[in-house]
Design a protein around this motif. Structure first.
Motif, short mmCIF file in Angstrom:
data_model
loop_
_atom_site.label_atom_id
_atom_site.label_comp_id
_atom_site.label_asym_id
_atom_site.label_seq_id
_atom_site.Cartn_x
_atom_site.Cartn_y
_atom_site.Cartn_z
N ALA A 44 0.34 -1.22 -0.06
CA ALA A 44 0.05 -0.30 -0.19
C ALA A 44 0.52 1.34 -0.18
O ALA A 44 0.89 2.43 -0.32
CB ALA A 44 -1.10 -0.49 1.62
N ALA A 45 1.73 1.24 1.12
CA ALA A 45 2.85 2.56 1.08
C ALA A 45 3.75 2.79 -0.79
O ALA A 45 3.82 3.62 -1.41
CB ALA A 45 4.22 2.25 1.88
N MET A 48 0.92 4.09 -3.07
CA MET A 48 0.52 5.73 -2.78
C MET A 48 2.35 6.24 -3.09
O MET A 48 1.85 7.87 -3.45
CB MET A 48 0.57 5.58 -1.01
N CYS A 49 3.08 6.17 -2.98
CA CYS A 49 4.55 6.88 -3.26
C CYS A 49 4.65 6.45 -4.55
O CYS A 49 5.02 7.97 -5.23
CB CYS A 49 5.28 6.44 -2.64
N ALA A 104 -3.78 -4.02 -1.88
CA ALA A 104 -3.41 -3.03 -1.60
C ALA A 104 -2.85 -1.27 -2.24
O ALA A 104 -2.82 -0.68 -2.39
CB ALA A 104 -2.14 -3.16 -0.05
N GLY A 108 -3.22 1.70 -3.04
CA GLY A 108 -2.75 3.16 -2.25
C GLY A 108 -2.06 3.68 -3.13
O GLY A 108 -2.80 5.19 -3.51
#
Length: 115
Positions: A44-45, A48-49, A104, A108
């Motif tokens: 997920a991280a 998101m990035c 995920a 993200g």
């Protein structure tokens, strides 16, 4: 050279936070669940990035998610399940991890584009 040190600091700070988070998840909830949560949160991280500025990618991607997620522990746990002749549990864990990580990462990515 200044960009190098900024990136180094971002990776170090993210790695510290990811490593501490991974350690905490190995204690609570621990075991397969802790590894699964760590890997899904790492996905997920990373999702998101993708759409973020480069220093954020360095902090979150290389630092935090790199230290949080763990392919080696996943492999060890899958091997232990197979060694214990629990192949159904191993395959279930494998597919739940792949599916959860993919969902995920997409979530993200969606969140990053909404922000």
């Amino acid at each position: 050279m200044n960009a190098f040190f900024s990136s180094l600091a971002a990776v170090a700070a993210g790695g510290f936070l990811g490593g501490v988070s991974r350690w905490a998840l190995s204690r609570v909830p621990g075991g397969l669940t802790g590894t699964w949560v760590a890997n899904v949160l790492g996905c997920a991280a990373l999702g998101m990035c993708v759409a973020s500025p480069s220093i954020w990618v360095t902090f979150v991607g290389a630092g935090f998610a790199g230290a949080l997620s763990t392919l080696s522990t996943l492999s060890k746990e899958l091997g232990a399940l197979l060694k214990a002749q629990r192949s159904r549990a191993a395959w279930s864990y494998f597919f739940v991890t792949i599916t959860g990580g993919t969902v995920a990462a997409l979530a993200g990515l969606s969140i990053a584009y909404w922000l």
